[in-house]
Design an enzyme around this catalytic site. Structure first.
Site, short mmCIF file in Angstrom:
data_model
loop_
_atom_site.label_atom_id
_atom_site.label_comp_id
_atom_site.label_asym_id
_atom_site.label_seq_id
_atom_site.Cartn_x
_atom_site.Cartn_y
_atom_site.Cartn_z
N LYS A 152 0.85 -1.20 0.00
CA LYS A 152 0.00 0.00 0.00
C LYS A 152 0.87 1.23 0.00
CE LYS A 152 -2.55 2.21 3.39
NZ LYS A 152 -2.49 3.61 2.93
N GLU A 164 10.01 0.38 10.45
CA GLU A 164 11.05 1.41 10.24
C GLU A 164 10.37 2.73 10.53
OE1 GLU A 164 13.10 4.21 9.43
OE2 GLU A 164 12.59 3.88 7.32
N CYS A 216 13.73 10.43 7.70
CA CYS A 216 13.70 9.98 9.10
C CYS A 216 15.09 9.91 9.72
CB CYS A 216 13.02 8.62 9.19
SG CYS A 216 13.71 7.36 8.09
N GLU A 274 10.02 14.46 16.36
CA GLU A 274 10.39 14.47 14.95
C GLU A 274 9.59 15.55 14.22
OE1 GLU A 274 11.38 11.12 11.65
OE2 GLU A 274 9.41 10.96 12.60
#
Length: 487
Positions: A185, A260, A294, A390
Protein backbone atom coordinates in the site's frame (compact mmCIF):
# COMPACT_ATOMS: atom_id res chain seq x y z
CA UNK A 1 -2.99 21.12 -20.89
CA UNK A 2 -5.62 21.95 -18.24
CA UNK A 3 -5.35 20.61 -14.70
CA UNK A 4 -8.21 18.16 -15.33
CA UNK A 5 -6.68 16.94 -18.60
CA UNK A 6 -3.34 16.47 -16.88
CA UNK A 7 -5.02 14.60 -14.03
CA UNK A 8 -6.71 12.18 -16.42
CA UNK A 9 -3.39 11.66 -18.20
CA UNK A 10 -1.63 10.49 -15.05
CA UNK A 11 -4.44 8.44 -13.48
CA UNK A 12 -3.26 4.89 -12.76
CA UNK A 13 -4.74 1.60 -11.57
CA UNK A 14 -4.44 -0.85 -8.70
CA UNK A 15 -2.71 -4.18 -9.28
CA UNK A 16 -4.68 -7.13 -7.90
CA UNK A 17 -4.06 -10.75 -8.88
CA UNK A 18 -2.21 -9.76 -12.03
CA UNK A 19 -4.94 -7.40 -13.25
CA UNK A 20 -4.90 -3.60 -13.39
CA UNK A 21 -8.05 -2.48 -11.61
CA UNK A 22 -10.03 0.76 -11.45
CA UNK A 23 -12.35 1.77 -8.62
CA UNK A 24 -15.47 3.90 -8.34
CA UNK A 25 -13.89 6.35 -5.89
CA UNK A 26 -10.67 8.22 -6.59
CA UNK A 27 -8.01 9.90 -4.49
CA UNK A 28 -6.60 13.27 -5.57
CA UNK A 29 -2.84 13.70 -5.68
CA UNK A 30 -1.45 17.23 -5.35
CA UNK A 31 1.69 18.73 -6.83
CA UNK A 32 3.31 20.08 -3.62
CA UNK A 33 5.23 22.72 -5.56
CA UNK A 34 1.98 24.37 -6.67
CA UNK A 35 -0.70 23.00 -4.37
CA UNK A 36 -2.80 22.05 -7.40
CA UNK A 37 -4.29 18.66 -8.25
CA UNK A 38 -1.80 16.69 -10.29
CA UNK A 39 -3.71 13.46 -10.79
CA UNK A 40 -6.12 10.94 -9.40
CA UNK A 41 -5.54 7.46 -8.02
CA UNK A 42 -8.00 4.66 -7.32
CA UNK A 43 -9.33 4.67 -3.74
CA UNK A 44 -9.13 1.07 -2.55
CA UNK A 45 -11.64 -0.21 -0.02
CA UNK A 46 -11.53 -3.10 2.44
CA UNK A 47 -13.00 -5.26 -0.33
CA UNK A 48 -9.90 -4.62 -2.49
CA UNK A 49 -7.69 -5.50 0.48
CA UNK A 50 -9.47 -8.83 0.85
CA UNK A 51 -9.13 -9.51 -2.87
CA UNK A 52 -5.43 -8.62 -2.85
CA UNK A 53 -4.64 -10.68 0.25
CA UNK A 54 -6.62 -13.58 -1.19
CA UNK A 55 -4.60 -13.41 -4.40
CA UNK A 56 -1.33 -13.25 -2.46
CA UNK A 57 -2.39 -16.21 -0.31
CA UNK A 58 -3.22 -18.34 -3.37
CA UNK A 59 0.02 -17.40 -5.09
CA UNK A 60 1.99 -18.41 -2.02
CA UNK A 61 0.09 -21.61 -1.24
CA UNK A 62 -0.59 -23.03 -4.71
CA UNK A 63 2.39 -22.05 -6.89
CA UNK A 64 6.13 -22.76 -6.72
CA UNK A 65 7.03 -19.08 -6.21
CA UNK A 66 8.18 -19.68 -2.62
CA UNK A 67 10.51 -22.54 -3.60
CA UNK A 68 11.67 -21.63 -7.11
CA UNK A 69 14.82 -19.61 -6.45
CA UNK A 70 15.79 -19.39 -10.11
CA UNK A 71 12.40 -17.95 -11.09
CA UNK A 72 12.62 -15.31 -8.39
CA UNK A 73 16.13 -14.25 -9.41
CA UNK A 74 15.06 -14.02 -13.05
CA UNK A 75 11.97 -11.96 -12.20
CA UNK A 76 13.96 -9.57 -10.02
CA UNK A 77 16.50 -9.03 -12.78
CA UNK A 78 13.64 -8.44 -15.19
CA UNK A 79 12.04 -5.96 -12.81
CA UNK A 80 15.33 -4.10 -12.47
CA UNK A 81 15.59 -3.75 -16.25
CA UNK A 82 11.94 -2.65 -16.51
CA UNK A 83 12.57 0.07 -13.92
CA UNK A 84 15.61 1.26 -15.86
CA UNK A 85 13.59 1.27 -19.09
CA UNK A 86 10.90 3.46 -17.48
CA UNK A 87 13.24 5.72 -15.52
CA UNK A 88 12.42 8.98 -17.30
CA UNK A 89 8.66 8.59 -16.91
CA UNK A 90 9.16 7.71 -13.26
CA UNK A 91 11.48 10.69 -12.83
CA UNK A 92 8.93 13.23 -14.07
CA UNK A 93 6.18 11.61 -12.00
CA UNK A 94 8.34 11.69 -8.85
CA UNK A 95 9.26 15.34 -9.32
CA UNK A 96 5.62 16.33 -9.83
CA UNK A 97 4.00 14.24 -7.10
CA UNK A 98 6.67 13.92 -4.41
CA UNK A 99 8.19 17.38 -4.85
CA UNK A 100 11.63 15.79 -5.15
CA UNK A 101 14.24 17.84 -6.96
CA UNK A 102 15.57 16.60 -10.25
CA UNK A 103 18.97 15.96 -8.67
CA UNK A 104 17.43 13.74 -5.98
CA UNK A 105 15.80 11.52 -8.59
CA UNK A 106 19.28 10.62 -9.78
CA UNK A 107 19.98 9.50 -6.22
CA UNK A 108 17.92 8.14 -3.33
CA UNK A 109 14.55 9.27 -4.67
CA UNK A 110 14.62 7.00 -7.72
CA UNK A 111 17.71 5.53 -9.34
CA UNK A 112 19.57 4.39 -6.23
CA UNK A 113 16.55 2.31 -5.08
CA UNK A 114 16.65 0.40 -8.38
CA UNK A 115 19.94 -1.06 -7.17
CA UNK A 116 18.13 -2.70 -4.25
CA UNK A 117 16.32 -4.90 -6.78
CA UNK A 118 19.53 -5.85 -8.52
CA UNK A 119 21.29 -6.49 -5.21
CA UNK A 120 18.71 -9.05 -4.07
CA UNK A 121 18.67 -10.74 -7.46
CA UNK A 122 22.43 -11.16 -7.09
CA UNK A 123 22.19 -12.25 -3.46
CA UNK A 124 19.95 -15.15 -4.49
CA UNK A 125 22.67 -16.61 -6.71
CA UNK A 126 24.89 -17.75 -3.85
CA UNK A 127 22.57 -17.65 -0.86
CA UNK A 128 22.66 -20.72 1.40
CA UNK A 129 19.13 -21.87 2.14
CA UNK A 130 20.16 -24.62 4.56
CA UNK A 131 22.69 -25.11 7.33
CA UNK A 132 23.95 -28.52 8.41
CA UNK A 133 24.19 -29.00 12.17
CA UNK A 134 25.86 -32.42 11.98
CA UNK A 135 25.00 -35.54 13.93
CA UNK A 136 24.39 -36.23 17.58
CA UNK A 137 23.97 -39.54 19.36
CA UNK A 138 20.84 -40.10 21.41
CA UNK A 139 20.23 -43.46 23.10
CA UNK A 140 22.57 -45.27 20.81
CA UNK A 141 21.23 -43.81 17.58
CA UNK A 142 22.70 -41.18 15.26
CA UNK A 143 20.45 -38.21 14.56
CA UNK A 144 21.27 -35.89 11.65
CA UNK A 145 20.06 -32.31 12.02
CA UNK A 146 19.86 -29.33 9.73
CA UNK A 147 18.08 -25.96 9.40
CA UNK A 148 16.26 -24.76 6.29
CA UNK A 149 15.18 -21.19 5.54
CA UNK A 150 11.67 -20.76 4.16
CA UNK A 151 9.61 -17.82 3.00
CA UNK A 152 7.55 -16.32 5.83
CA UNK A 153 4.36 -16.09 3.76
CA UNK A 154 2.07 -13.21 2.77
CA UNK A 155 3.51 -9.77 3.48
CA UNK A 156 1.49 -6.61 4.08
CA UNK A 157 3.82 -3.73 3.20
CA UNK A 158 2.85 -0.13 4.00
CA UNK A 159 5.10 2.70 2.80
CA UNK A 160 5.40 6.39 3.68
CA UNK A 161 5.29 9.34 1.28
CA UNK A 162 8.75 10.86 1.55
CA UNK A 163 10.75 8.40 -0.58
CA UNK A 164 8.04 6.24 -2.15
CA UNK A 165 10.27 4.28 -4.54
CA UNK A 166 12.98 3.64 -1.98
CA UNK A 167 10.49 2.53 0.65
CA UNK A 168 8.49 0.33 -1.71
CA UNK A 169 11.49 -1.40 -3.27
CA UNK A 170 13.24 -1.89 0.08
CA UNK A 171 10.19 -3.96 1.07
CA UNK A 172 9.35 -5.56 -2.26
CA UNK A 173 12.79 -6.74 -3.36
CA UNK A 174 13.84 -8.68 -0.24
CA UNK A 175 10.38 -10.13 0.37
CA UNK A 176 10.19 -11.37 -3.22
CA UNK A 177 13.75 -12.70 -3.03
CA UNK A 178 12.75 -14.60 0.11
CA UNK A 179 9.81 -16.19 -1.71
CA UNK A 180 7.02 -14.21 -0.07
CA UNK A 181 4.00 -12.72 -1.80
CA UNK A 182 3.13 -9.09 -1.14
CA UNK A 183 0.30 -6.62 -0.78
CA UNK A 184 1.87 -3.16 -1.00
CA UNK A 185 0.00 0.00 0.00
CA UNK A 186 1.37 3.35 -1.07
CA UNK A 187 0.98 6.53 0.94
CA UNK A 188 -2.15 8.61 0.20
CA UNK A 189 0.04 11.67 -0.43
CA UNK A 190 2.03 9.93 -3.21
CA UNK A 191 -0.27 7.24 -4.62
CA UNK A 192 0.64 7.57 -8.29
CA UNK A 193 4.31 6.89 -7.72
CA UNK A 194 3.56 3.57 -6.01
CA UNK A 195 0.94 2.60 -8.58
CA UNK A 196 3.46 3.23 -11.35
CA UNK A 197 5.64 0.52 -9.82
CA UNK A 198 2.63 -1.80 -9.87
CA UNK A 199 2.01 -1.16 -13.56
CA UNK A 200 5.66 -1.90 -14.33
CA UNK A 201 5.47 -5.13 -12.31
CA UNK A 202 2.38 -6.15 -14.31
CA UNK A 203 4.55 -6.12 -17.44
CA UNK A 204 7.08 -8.61 -16.02
CA UNK A 205 6.95 -12.38 -15.56
CA UNK A 206 6.22 -12.06 -11.85
CA UNK A 207 3.22 -14.40 -11.51
CA UNK A 208 -0.28 -13.09 -10.85
CA UNK A 209 -0.97 -12.50 -7.19
CA UNK A 210 2.68 -12.43 -6.13
CA UNK A 211 2.62 -8.63 -5.98
CA UNK A 212 -0.53 -6.58 -5.41
CA UNK A 213 -0.48 -2.80 -5.16
CA UNK A 214 -3.12 -0.65 -3.49
CA UNK A 215 -3.62 3.01 -2.62
CA UNK A 216 -6.16 4.49 -0.26
CA UNK A 217 -6.72 7.27 2.23
CA UNK A 218 -9.18 5.14 4.21
CA UNK A 219 -7.69 4.21 7.58
CA UNK A 220 -9.74 1.02 7.56
CA UNK A 221 -7.73 -0.23 4.59
CA UNK A 222 -4.51 -0.09 6.56
CA UNK A 223 -6.17 -1.66 9.59
CA UNK A 224 -7.46 -4.55 7.50
CA UNK A 225 -4.01 -5.17 6.03
CA UNK A 226 -2.42 -5.37 9.48
CA UNK A 227 -5.11 -7.58 11.03
CA UNK A 228 -6.08 -9.85 8.12
CA UNK A 229 -5.81 -13.50 9.23
CA UNK A 230 -4.12 -14.50 5.96
CA UNK A 231 -1.26 -12.00 6.37
CA UNK A 232 1.86 -13.46 7.98
CA UNK A 233 4.22 -10.45 8.05
CA UNK A 234 3.61 -6.71 8.41
CA UNK A 235 6.30 -4.25 7.32
CA UNK A 236 5.64 -0.56 7.82
CA UNK A 237 7.57 2.66 7.33
CA UNK A 238 6.16 5.78 8.93
CA UNK A 239 5.72 7.56 12.23
CA UNK A 240 6.37 5.94 15.58
CA UNK A 241 2.81 6.57 16.88
CA UNK A 242 1.32 4.71 13.91
CA UNK A 243 3.96 2.01 14.30
CA UNK A 244 2.82 1.43 17.87
CA UNK A 245 -0.79 1.05 16.67
CA UNK A 246 0.24 -1.42 13.97
CA UNK A 247 2.26 -3.49 16.42
CA UNK A 248 -0.70 -3.63 18.79
CA UNK A 249 -3.13 -4.54 16.02
CA UNK A 250 -0.88 -7.29 14.65
CA UNK A 251 -0.47 -8.82 18.10
CA UNK A 252 -3.96 -10.34 17.99
CA UNK A 253 -2.70 -12.90 15.46
CA UNK A 254 0.99 -12.74 16.48
CA UNK A 255 2.13 -11.63 13.05
CA UNK A 256 5.79 -11.03 12.42
CA UNK A 257 6.16 -7.23 12.51
CA UNK A 258 8.97 -5.19 10.98
CA UNK A 259 8.88 -1.44 11.60
CA UNK A 260 11.05 1.41 10.24
CA UNK A 261 9.90 4.42 12.21
CA UNK A 262 10.88 7.92 13.24
CA UNK A 263 14.12 9.54 14.26
CA UNK A 264 15.54 12.57 16.02
CA UNK A 265 19.15 11.99 15.16
CA UNK A 266 22.02 14.01 16.59
CA UNK A 267 25.19 15.26 14.90
CA UNK A 268 27.96 15.88 17.41
CA UNK A 269 30.58 18.48 16.53
CA UNK A 270 33.64 17.79 18.67
CA UNK A 271 35.82 20.71 19.68
CA UNK A 272 38.48 19.77 17.10
CA UNK A 273 36.02 19.62 14.18
CA UNK A 274 36.28 21.80 11.10
CA UNK A 275 33.29 23.99 11.88
CA UNK A 276 33.01 25.43 8.38
CA UNK A 277 32.72 22.00 6.76
CA UNK A 278 30.54 20.76 9.60
CA UNK A 279 28.10 23.66 9.20
CA UNK A 280 27.89 23.05 5.47
CA UNK A 281 27.26 19.35 5.95
CA UNK A 282 24.65 19.86 8.67
CA UNK A 283 22.75 22.56 6.78
CA UNK A 284 22.68 20.91 3.38
CA UNK A 285 21.81 17.54 4.92
CA UNK A 286 18.74 18.78 6.75
CA UNK A 287 17.59 20.73 3.69
CA UNK A 288 17.65 17.56 1.59
CA UNK A 289 14.07 16.90 0.45
CA UNK A 290 12.94 19.74 2.73
CA UNK A 291 13.94 17.76 5.81
CA UNK A 292 11.53 14.91 5.05
CA UNK A 293 13.90 12.13 5.98
CA UNK A 294 13.70 9.98 9.10
CA UNK A 295 17.49 9.59 9.45
CA UNK A 296 18.47 13.25 9.01
CA UNK A 297 20.54 14.74 11.82
CA UNK A 298 18.13 17.44 12.96
CA UNK A 299 19.82 17.98 16.34
CA UNK A 300 23.28 19.53 16.08
CA UNK A 301 25.32 19.37 19.27
CA UNK A 302 28.14 21.90 19.60
CA UNK A 303 30.60 22.87 22.36
CA UNK A 304 28.97 25.63 24.41
CA UNK A 305 31.93 28.00 23.90
CA UNK A 306 31.48 27.80 20.12
CA UNK A 307 27.68 27.75 19.99
CA UNK A 308 27.11 31.27 18.66
CA UNK A 309 29.90 31.00 16.08
CA UNK A 310 28.51 27.75 14.69
CA UNK A 311 24.99 29.19 14.67
CA UNK A 312 26.10 32.01 12.39
CA UNK A 313 27.91 29.56 10.12
CA UNK A 314 24.84 27.34 9.69
CA UNK A 315 22.63 30.39 9.11
CA UNK A 316 25.08 31.56 6.45
CA UNK A 317 24.86 28.22 4.65
CA UNK A 318 21.05 28.23 4.85
CA UNK A 319 21.08 31.61 3.09
CA UNK A 320 22.59 29.86 0.05
CA UNK A 321 20.12 26.95 -0.08
CA UNK A 322 18.06 27.43 -3.22
CA UNK A 323 14.45 26.36 -2.88
CA UNK A 324 11.59 26.46 -5.36
CA UNK A 325 10.45 24.61 -8.47
CA UNK A 326 11.87 21.07 -8.17
CA UNK A 327 11.88 20.80 -11.97
CA UNK A 328 14.62 23.43 -12.15
CA UNK A 329 18.03 21.67 -12.05
CA UNK A 330 19.40 24.59 -9.99
CA UNK A 331 16.93 24.01 -7.14
CA UNK A 332 18.42 22.30 -4.10
CA UNK A 333 15.31 22.07 -1.89
CA UNK A 334 11.75 21.39 -2.92
CA UNK A 335 8.49 21.74 -0.98
CA UNK A 336 7.00 19.88 1.92
CA UNK A 337 4.45 17.29 0.86
CA UNK A 338 1.28 19.09 2.00
CA UNK A 339 -0.19 22.11 3.72
CA UNK A 340 -0.96 19.86 6.67
CA UNK A 341 2.71 18.93 7.04
CA UNK A 342 3.84 22.54 6.61
CA UNK A 343 1.44 23.66 9.33
CA UNK A 344 2.82 20.95 11.62
CA UNK A 345 6.42 22.09 11.02
CA UNK A 346 5.56 25.75 11.52
CA UNK A 347 3.62 25.00 14.68
CA UNK A 348 6.56 23.20 16.27
CA UNK A 349 8.93 26.03 15.28
CA UNK A 350 6.68 28.72 16.71
CA UNK A 351 6.20 26.81 19.96
CA UNK A 352 9.97 26.36 20.24
CA UNK A 353 10.50 30.12 19.99
CA UNK A 354 7.79 30.71 22.56
CA UNK A 355 9.53 28.21 24.85
CA UNK A 356 12.83 30.11 24.68
CA UNK A 357 14.72 28.88 21.60
CA UNK A 358 16.37 31.57 19.45
CA UNK A 359 15.16 31.79 15.84
CA UNK A 360 18.36 32.48 13.90
CA UNK A 361 17.13 31.79 10.36
CA UNK A 362 13.96 30.80 8.53
CA UNK A 363 10.72 30.02 10.30
CA UNK A 364 8.61 31.23 7.37
CA UNK A 365 6.14 29.71 4.93
CA UNK A 366 6.63 30.49 1.24
CA UNK A 367 3.79 30.37 -1.30
CA UNK A 368 2.62 29.13 -3.74
CA UNK A 369 3.07 25.48 -2.96
CA UNK A 370 4.10 24.06 0.40
CA UNK A 371 7.56 25.56 0.88
CA UNK A 372 9.19 26.32 4.22
CA UNK A 373 12.43 28.24 4.59
CA UNK A 374 15.42 26.34 6.03
CA UNK A 375 15.20 27.09 9.73
CA UNK A 376 17.76 27.25 12.53
CA UNK A 377 16.76 27.33 16.19
CA UNK A 378 19.64 27.97 18.63
CA UNK A 379 20.07 27.69 22.39
CA UNK A 380 17.70 24.76 22.38
CA UNK A 381 16.88 22.97 25.63
CA UNK A 382 17.65 19.26 25.03
CA UNK A 383 14.46 18.28 26.87
CA UNK A 384 12.17 20.61 24.89
CA UNK A 385 9.63 19.57 22.25
CA UNK A 386 11.80 20.74 19.34
CA UNK A 387 14.68 18.58 20.62
CA UNK A 388 12.52 15.54 21.29
CA UNK A 389 9.84 15.40 18.59
CA UNK A 390 10.39 14.47 14.95
CA UNK A 391 9.63 17.58 12.88
CA UNK A 392 10.00 16.20 9.34
CA UNK A 393 10.89 19.58 7.94
CA UNK A 394 14.05 21.62 7.18
CA UNK A 395 14.69 22.56 10.81
CA UNK A 396 17.89 22.29 12.88
CA UNK A 397 17.87 22.44 16.67
CA UNK A 398 21.30 23.68 17.82
CA UNK A 399 22.13 22.43 21.31
CA UNK A 400 25.20 23.40 23.38
CA UNK A 401 27.08 20.78 25.44
CA UNK A 402 29.89 20.94 28.02
CA UNK A 403 32.08 17.89 27.32
CA UNK A 404 32.04 14.54 25.47
CA UNK A 405 30.08 12.79 28.21
CA UNK A 406 27.46 15.55 28.08
CA UNK A 407 27.27 15.28 24.28
CA UNK A 408 26.71 11.53 24.45
CA UNK A 409 24.09 11.99 27.15
CA UNK A 410 22.19 14.54 25.05
CA UNK A 411 22.47 12.41 21.90
CA UNK A 412 21.01 9.41 23.76
CA UNK A 413 18.32 11.52 25.43
CA UNK A 414 15.65 10.46 22.96
CA UNK A 415 13.03 7.77 22.50
CA UNK A 416 14.54 7.34 19.03
CA UNK A 417 17.74 5.67 17.90
CA UNK A 418 17.77 5.66 14.12
CA UNK A 419 20.93 7.49 13.10
CA UNK A 420 23.56 9.99 14.08
CA UNK A 421 26.76 11.68 13.04
CA UNK A 422 29.99 13.06 14.39
CA UNK A 423 32.61 15.48 13.12
CA UNK A 424 36.20 15.47 14.40
CA UNK A 425 39.76 15.89 13.17
CA UNK A 426 40.64 12.73 15.08
CA UNK A 427 39.07 9.70 13.40
CA UNK A 428 39.73 7.33 16.31
CA UNK A 429 38.30 9.79 18.82
CA UNK A 430 35.23 10.18 16.63
CA UNK A 431 34.71 6.41 16.43
CA UNK A 432 35.09 6.04 20.20
CA UNK A 433 32.33 8.59 20.80
CA UNK A 434 30.17 7.17 17.99
CA UNK A 435 30.18 3.73 19.61
CA UNK A 436 28.59 5.23 22.72
CA UNK A 437 25.58 6.58 20.84
CA UNK A 438 22.69 4.11 20.67
CA UNK A 439 21.56 4.21 17.08
CA UNK A 440 21.26 1.73 14.22
CA UNK A 441 23.30 3.77 11.74
CA UNK A 442 26.03 6.36 12.18
CA UNK A 443 28.05 8.69 9.98
CA UNK A 444 31.63 9.60 10.85
CA UNK A 445 32.92 12.78 9.19
CA UNK A 446 30.25 12.58 6.51
CA UNK A 447 30.51 8.85 5.82
CA UNK A 448 27.59 7.51 3.77
CA UNK A 449 26.22 4.23 5.14
CA UNK A 450 23.15 4.10 2.87
CA UNK A 451 23.37 1.42 0.16
CA UNK A 452 21.59 -1.77 -0.87
CA UNK A 453 24.07 -4.06 0.89
CA UNK A 454 24.07 -2.22 4.25
CA UNK A 455 21.35 -2.97 6.84
CA UNK A 456 19.28 0.07 7.79
CA UNK A 457 17.13 0.44 10.90
CA UNK A 458 17.08 1.75 14.41
CA UNK A 459 17.25 1.16 18.14
CA UNK A 460 14.54 1.93 20.68
CA UNK A 461 11.35 3.46 19.22
CA UNK A 462 12.90 3.97 15.79
CA UNK A 463 11.76 0.52 14.86
CA UNK A 464 12.19 -3.23 14.81
CA UNK A 465 14.29 -5.10 12.26
CA UNK A 466 16.49 -4.01 9.37
CA UNK A 467 15.93 -3.15 5.73
CA UNK A 468 18.45 -3.88 2.99
CA UNK A 469 21.53 -6.03 3.18
CA UNK A 470 21.48 -9.75 3.90
CA UNK A 471 19.61 -8.94 7.10
CA UNK A 472 16.82 -7.36 5.07
CA UNK A 473 16.24 -10.66 3.26
CA UNK A 474 16.20 -12.62 6.50
CA UNK A 475 13.41 -10.45 7.94
CA UNK A 476 11.13 -12.30 5.50
CA UNK A 477 12.34 -15.83 6.27
CA UNK A 478 11.35 -18.46 8.81
CA UNK A 479 13.71 -21.13 10.15
CA UNK A 480 12.70 -24.79 10.18
CA UNK A 481 14.86 -27.28 12.07
CA UNK A 482 14.90 -30.90 10.83
CA UNK A 483 16.19 -34.08 12.36
CA UNK A 484 16.30 -37.63 10.96
CA UNK A 485 17.38 -40.91 12.47
CA UNK A 486 20.19 -42.46 10.49
CA UNK A 487 19.97 -46.17 9.78
Amino acid sequence: MSTQEQAVAVTRRLLIDGQLVETEQTLASLDPATGEVFGYAPEATVAEVDAAVGAARRAFDTTDWSTNHELRARCLNQLYQALRDNVEELRELTISEVGATRALTHGNQLEVPFEIVRYYAGLLEGYEWSEDLGNIEIRGQQHHRWVEKEAAGVVAAIAAYNYPHQLALAKLAPSLAAGCTVVLKGAPDTPLSTLALGEIIAQTDIPAGVVNVLTSSDIEVGKRMTTHPDVDVVTFTGSTPVGREIMAAASATLKKVFLELGGKSAMILLDDADYVKSAQFAAFSVATHAGQGCALTTRVLVPAADHDKVAQMIAGVFAHVTYGDPRDPKTYMGPLISERQRDKVDGIVQRAVAAGATLVAGGEKVDPGFFYKPTLLANVDPDSEIAQEEVFGPVIALIPYTDEDDAVRIANNSIYGLSGGIMSADQERAKAVARRVRTGTFSINGGNYFSADAPFGGYKQSGIGREMGRQGLEEFLELKTFAEVLA
